[in-house]
Design a protein around this motif. Structure first.
Motif, PDB file in Angstrom:
ATOM      1  N   PRO A   1     -61.188  30.202 -43.341  1.00 37.67           N
ATOM      2  CA  PRO A   1     -61.850  29.265 -42.435  1.00 37.67           C
ATOM      3  C   PRO A   1     -60.922  28.588 -41.431  1.00 37.67           C
ATOM      4  CG  PRO A   1     -61.594  28.282 -44.605  1.00 37.67           C
ATOM      5  CD  PRO A   1     -61.087  29.689 -44.723  1.00 37.67           C
ATOM      6  N   GLY A   2     -59.641  28.826 -41.525  1.00 43.39           N
ATOM      7  CA  GLY A   2     -58.660  28.186 -40.643  1.00 43.39           C
ATOM      8  C   GLY A   2     -57.373  27.995 -41.415  1.00 43.39           C
ATOM      9  N   SER A   3     -56.318  27.551 -40.763  1.00 39.39           N
ATOM     10  CA  SER A   3     -55.076  27.297 -41.494  1.00 39.39           C
ATOM     11  C   SER A   3     -54.157  26.431 -40.661  1.00 39.39           C
ATOM     12  CB  SER A   3     -54.368  28.605 -41.852  1.00 39.39           C
ATOM     13  OG  SER A   3     -53.754  29.177 -40.717  1.00 39.39           O
ATOM     14  N   LEU A   4     -53.092  25.948 -41.308  1.00 42.36           N
ATOM     15  CA  LEU A   4     -52.064  25.204 -40.599  1.00 42.36           C
ATOM     16  C   LEU A   4     -51.477  26.053 -39.470  1.00 42.36           C
ATOM     17  CD1 LEU A   4     -49.987  23.650 -43.533  1.00 42.36           C
ATOM     18  CD2 LEU A   4     -51.314  22.373 -41.839  1.00 42.36           C
ATOM     19  N   PRO A   5     -50.967  25.433 -38.408  1.00 44.58           N
ATOM     20  CA  PRO A   5     -50.302  26.205 -37.365  1.00 44.58           C
ATOM     21  C   PRO A   5     -49.117  26.988 -37.941  1.00 44.58           C
ATOM     22  CG  PRO A   5     -50.666  23.937 -36.655  1.00 44.58           C
ATOM     23  CD  PRO A   5     -50.993  23.996 -38.114  1.00 44.58           C
ATOM     24  N   LEU A   6     -49.000  28.229 -37.501  1.00 46.23           N
ATOM     25  CA  LEU A   6     -47.926  29.110 -37.956  1.00 46.23           C
ATOM     26  C   LEU A   6     -47.066  29.515 -36.762  1.00 46.23           C
ATOM     27  CD1 LEU A   6     -46.551  31.049 -40.025  1.00 46.23           C
ATOM     28  CD2 LEU A   6     -48.281  32.737 -39.383  1.00 46.23           C
ATOM     29  N   ILE A   7     -45.766  29.394 -36.916  1.00 36.47           N
ATOM     30  CA  ILE A   7     -44.810  29.891 -35.927  1.00 36.47           C
ATOM     31  C   ILE A   7     -44.078  31.062 -36.559  1.00 36.47           C
ATOM     32  CG2 ILE A   7     -42.822  29.339 -34.481  1.00 36.47           C
ATOM     33  CD1 ILE A   7     -43.679  26.379 -34.672  1.00 36.47           C
ATOM     34  N   ALA A   8     -44.169  32.235 -35.946  1.00 35.36           N
ATOM     35  CA  ALA A   8     -43.585  33.450 -36.509  1.00 35.36           C
ATOM     36  C   ALA A   8     -42.330  33.826 -35.737  1.00 35.36           C
ATOM     37  CB  ALA A   8     -44.600  34.590 -36.447  1.00 35.36           C
ATOM     38  N   VAL A   9     -41.225  33.967 -36.475  1.00 28.58           N
ATOM     39  CA  VAL A   9     -39.932  34.311 -35.880  1.00 28.58           C
ATOM     40  C   VAL A   9     -39.436  35.590 -36.559  1.00 28.58           C
ATOM     41  CG1 VAL A   9     -37.610  33.486 -35.302  1.00 28.58           C
ATOM     42  CG2 VAL A   9     -39.477  31.833 -35.582  1.00 28.58           C
ATOM     43  N   PRO A  10     -39.784  36.764 -36.031  1.00 25.37           N
ATOM     44  CA  PRO A  10     -39.395  38.009 -36.687  1.00 25.37           C
ATOM     45  C   PRO A  10     -37.908  38.310 -36.527  1.00 25.37           C
ATOM     46  CG  PRO A  10     -40.489  38.476 -34.605  1.00 25.37           C
ATOM     47  CD  PRO A  10     -40.597  36.992 -34.817  1.00 25.37           C
ATOM     48  N   THR A  11     -37.340  38.923 -37.551  1.00 31.35           N
ATOM     49  CA  THR A  11     -35.942  39.358 -37.501  1.00 31.35           C
ATOM     50  C   THR A  11     -35.811  40.859 -37.651  1.00 31.35           C
ATOM     51  OG1 THR A  11     -35.622  39.039 -39.880  1.00 31.35           O
ATOM     52  CG2 THR A  11     -35.159  37.150 -38.444  1.00 31.35           C
ATOM     53  N   THR A  12     -36.941  41.543 -37.755  1.00 30.37           N
ATOM     54  CA  THR A  12     -36.970  43.003 -37.719  1.00 30.37           C
ATOM     55  C   THR A  12     -37.962  43.419 -36.647  1.00 30.37           C
ATOM     56  OG1 THR A  12     -38.722  43.183 -39.390  1.00 30.37           O
ATOM     57  CG2 THR A  12     -36.446  43.205 -40.182  1.00 30.37           C
ATOM     58  N   ALA A  13     -37.923  44.688 -36.255  1.00 32.51           N
ATOM     59  CA  ALA A  13     -38.806  45.184 -35.206  1.00 32.51           C
ATOM     60  C   ALA A  13     -39.636  46.323 -35.782  1.00 32.51           C
ATOM     61  CB  ALA A  13     -37.992  45.655 -34.004  1.00 32.51           C
ATOM     62  N   GLY A  14     -40.808  45.963 -36.329  1.00 33.81           N
ATOM     63  CA  GLY A  14     -41.613  47.005 -36.952  1.00 33.81           C
ATOM     64  C   GLY A  14     -43.041  46.615 -37.258  1.00 33.81           C
ATOM     65  N   THR A  15     -43.228  45.643 -38.138  1.00 34.65           N
ATOM     66  CA  THR A  15     -44.571  45.388 -38.656  1.00 34.65           C
ATOM     67  C   THR A  15     -45.518  44.800 -37.620  1.00 34.65           C
ATOM     68  OG1 THR A  15     -44.149  43.105 -39.394  1.00 34.65           O
ATOM     69  CG2 THR A  15     -43.555  44.894 -40.925  1.00 34.65           C
ATOM     70  N   GLY A  16     -44.991  44.064 -36.660  1.00 37.56           N
ATOM     71  CA  GLY A  16     -45.856  43.380 -35.705  1.00 37.56           C
ATOM     72  C   GLY A  16     -46.596  42.203 -36.304  1.00 37.56           C
ATOM     73  N   SER A  17     -46.227  41.781 -37.515  1.00 36.12           N
ATOM     74  CA  SER A  17     -46.957  40.711 -38.195  1.00 36.12           C
ATOM     75  C   SER A  17     -46.946  39.408 -37.412  1.00 36.12           C
ATOM     76  CB  SER A  17     -46.368  40.487 -39.596  1.00 36.12           C
ATOM     77  OG  SER A  17     -47.128  39.562 -40.329  1.00 36.12           O
ATOM     78  N   GLU A  18     -45.986  39.265 -36.506  1.00 36.54           N
ATOM     79  CA  GLU A  18     -45.918  38.043 -35.706  1.00 36.54           C
ATOM     80  C   GLU A  18     -47.134  37.854 -34.802  1.00 36.54           C
ATOM     81  OE1 GLU A  18     -43.480  41.213 -33.494  1.00 36.54           O
ATOM     82  OE2 GLU A  18     -43.788  40.558 -35.560  1.00 36.54           O
ATOM     83  N   VAL A  19     -47.897  38.930 -34.567  1.00 32.32           N
ATOM     84  CA  VAL A  19     -49.058  38.818 -33.670  1.00 32.32           C
ATOM     85  C   VAL A  19     -50.354  39.323 -34.301  1.00 32.32           C
ATOM     86  CG1 VAL A  19     -47.720  38.904 -31.529  1.00 32.32           C
ATOM     87  CG2 VAL A  19     -48.498  41.043 -32.572  1.00 32.32           C
ATOM     88  N   THR A  20     -50.326  39.769 -35.552  1.00 33.33           N
ATOM     89  CA  THR A  20     -51.509  40.396 -36.137  1.00 33.33           C
ATOM     90  C   THR A  20     -52.308  39.421 -37.016  1.00 33.33           C
ATOM     91  OG1 THR A  20     -50.379  41.185 -38.139  1.00 33.33           O
ATOM     92  CG2 THR A  20     -50.328  42.616 -36.185  1.00 33.33           C
ATOM     93  N   PRO A  21     -53.577  39.762 -37.291  1.00 33.53           N
ATOM     94  CA  PRO A  21     -54.432  38.905 -38.110  1.00 33.53           C
ATOM     95  C   PRO A  21     -54.465  39.299 -39.583  1.00 33.53           C
ATOM     96  CG  PRO A  21     -55.776  40.547 -37.029  1.00 33.53           C
ATOM     97  CD  PRO A  21     -54.358  40.825 -36.621  1.00 33.53           C
ATOM     98  N   VAL A  22     -53.410  39.930 -40.058  1.00 37.38           N
ATOM     99  CA  VAL A  22     -53.421  40.507 -41.407  1.00 37.38           C
ATOM    100  C   VAL A  22     -52.202  40.061 -42.196  1.00 37.38           C
ATOM    101  CG1 VAL A  22     -53.439  42.653 -42.730  1.00 37.38           C
ATOM    102  CG2 VAL A  22     -54.653  42.539 -40.558  1.00 37.38           C
ATOM    103  N   ALA A  23     -52.402  39.787 -43.490  1.00 36.49           N
ATOM    104  CA  ALA A  23     -51.317  39.614 -44.451  1.00 36.49           C
ATOM    105  C   ALA A  23     -51.559  40.605 -45.591  1.00 36.49           C
ATOM    106  CB  ALA A  23     -51.280  38.192 -44.993  1.00 36.49           C
ATOM    107  N   VAL A  24     -50.523  41.331 -45.965  1.00 43.18           N
ATOM    108  CA  VAL A  24     -50.644  42.353 -47.004  1.00 43.18           C
ATOM    109  C   VAL A  24     -49.956  41.866 -48.272  1.00 43.18           C
ATOM    110  CG1 VAL A  24     -50.166  44.746 -47.640  1.00 43.18           C
ATOM    111  CG2 VAL A  24     -50.756  44.178 -45.278  1.00 43.18           C
ATOM    112  N   ILE A  25     -50.658  42.015 -49.397  1.00 49.39           N
ATOM    113  CA  ILE A  25     -50.226  41.446 -50.677  1.00 49.39           C
ATOM    114  C   ILE A  25     -50.170  42.552 -51.736  1.00 49.39           C
ATOM    115  CG2 ILE A  25     -50.810  39.735 -52.456  1.00 49.39           C
ATOM    116  CD1 ILE A  25     -50.246  38.572 -49.665  1.00 49.39           C
ATOM    117  N   SER A  26     -49.220  42.426 -52.664  1.00 43.12           N
ATOM    118  CA  SER A  26     -49.201  43.278 -53.857  1.00 43.12           C
ATOM    119  C   SER A  26     -49.840  42.516 -55.009  1.00 43.12           C
ATOM    120  CB  SER A  26     -47.763  43.659 -54.229  1.00 43.12           C
ATOM    121  OG  SER A  26     -47.161  44.402 -53.205  1.00 43.12           O
TER     122      SER A  26
END
Length: 415
Positions: free
Chosen positions: A127-152
């Motif tokens: 339903p919403g969340s705290l503001p998130l600032i993403a600072v990537p240190t690798t160049a691959g997943t694109g998680s800094e701009v995507t709407p997905v979190a992947v969990i094990s």
């Protein structure tokens, strides 16, 4: 023809050498208390110490969780949140690779709404969340701009996703200098992951302009805007991934690869990915190999399978990769494009077959069954699957038989 386009992106994307120094000013706009998710290796680096000092100078209090693990085990998120609750942060900052950014997304979600992570599995349950600032240190997943979190999740064989526009970072802060210490193997696997994202987004099915589609699904197929980002990613990665792999000190190549990963994230975050990712989920569960390595291993075979349904798209992305057109027709250029993707991946050490990746031969049918069941990815593929077709694809990728991947039925490629 009706033009259709869609994109879900951060409020702000900042990219360039030295942009990490803007973090204190950005964070201070969101409050005075920042919870930071990273991992043990990054927490010990001078760049991270510098980040903390900058936030302190901007009078932003910080609490650091530095025990993020690869693939984000479900129960580790609970341990992370237990440390942050009493701190009552105004924002969450993720610093690191895809797992650190996914941990930050999960932290922002649970700190905002509580409950268990399992409550949010699937699409549109956030339903919403705290503001998130993403600072990537690798160049691959694109998680800094995507709407997905992947969990094990230990109760599930395959990894599971939480998908919602509310998981998109408020700010993506991308400084290619932060990727300078990535070793060649990580540069290759992450970059190949990004190229797979871009190619699968560009060749994803066109699913129409139904007004309900983006309201009911996070991944909605290719569109004019996602194509723009995908082609930019393919162009940058095609010209610089191999160079960054061979010379990590090449600043221009590092910048191209990081921008390529960012643009690929902008593309697939809305368009979605397809069969290469669907097969990797069960393959990764069995082989415990890196996600980027698995999807890249599958990509040339998936492209061959899709050739009959996406010839024009594959030929066009070949142009972005730098494949010479010469006097080739679309079929010939598409074939040459697949060969170029396979050549590039071989040059940076990507595994060629599922057998080399460690998939047991007696698990081919199980892998096919599991992959076919990942509907959100399979429905994005430009060419449909049934179980027999998926089994043939997985077998072809196991054997290293590119021609077999293209066969549909009766020994012939369907045009």
């Amino acid at each position: 023809m009706t033009l259709f386009a869609a994109a879900r992106l951060p409020r702000e994307i900042l990219f360039g050498k030295g942009q990490r120094h803007a973090l204190p000013a950005i964070a201070s706009r969101y409050g005075r208390r920042a919870f930071i998710c990273t991992d043990e290796r990054l927490a010990g680096m001078s760049e991270f110490t510098e980040i903390l000092a900058g936030l302190e100078a901007a009078r932003v209090d910080t609490l650091v969780y530095d025990r993020t693990l690869p693939e984000v085990p479900r129960d580790s998120v609970g341990a992370c949140i237990a440390e942050a609750k009493s701190f009552k942060p105004d924002m969450v900052i993720g610093v690191g690779g895809g797992s650190c950014l996914d941990m930050a997304k999960c932290a922002a979600l649970l700190l905002s709404h509580g409950g268990k992570l399992q409550d949010y599995y699937g699409e549109f349950k956030v339903p919403g969340s705290l503001p998130l600032i993403a600072v990537p240190t690798t160049a691959g997943t694109g998680s800094e701009v995507t709407p997905v979190a992947v969990i094990s999740d230990p109760e599930r064989t395959l990894k599971v996703g939480i998908s919602s526009p509310h998981l998109i970072a408020a700010v993506a802060l991308c400084d290619p200098d932060l990727t300078a210490t990535c070793p060649p193997s990580l540069t290759a696997i992450a970059g190949a992951d990004a190229l797979t994202h871009a190619i699968e987004a560009f060749t994803a099915a066109k699913r129409g302009a139904d007004a309900d589609l983006p309201q009911q699904h996070v991944f909605i197929g290719k569109s004019a805007l996602t194509d723009h980002f995908a082609l930019l990613a393919i162009r940058l990665l095609g010209r610089s991934l191999e160079a960054a792999y061979h010379d990590g000190a090449n600043e221009n190549a590092r910048a191209d690869v990081m921008m390529g990963a960012l643009a690929a994230g902008c593309a697939f975050g809305t368009a979605g990915t397809a069969a290469a990712h669907a097969v990797q989920y069960p393959v990764g569960a069995l082989t415990h190999t890196p996600h980027g390595l698995g999807v890249a291993t599958m990509l040339p075979y998936v492209m061959s399978y899709n050739l009959s349904a996406a010839t024009e798209e594959i030929a066009e992305l070949g142009g972005a990769l730098g494949v010479p057109r010469q006097d080739r027709d679309a079929d010939q250029l598409a074939d040459a494009t697949i060969k170029e993707v396979a050549r590039l991946f071989k040059a940076i050490g990507i595994t060629r077959t599922l057998a080399d990746l460690g998939l047991p031969e007696d698990k081919i049918d199980w892998t096919a069954e599991q992959a076919l069941g990942i509907d959100r990815l399979i429905k994005n593929n430009p060419r449909p699957f049934d179980l027999a077709a998926m089994r043939r694809l997985v077998r072809a990728a196991y054997d290293g038989d590119m021609a077999a991947a293209a066969i549909v039925r009766d020994g012939a490629r369907v045009k």
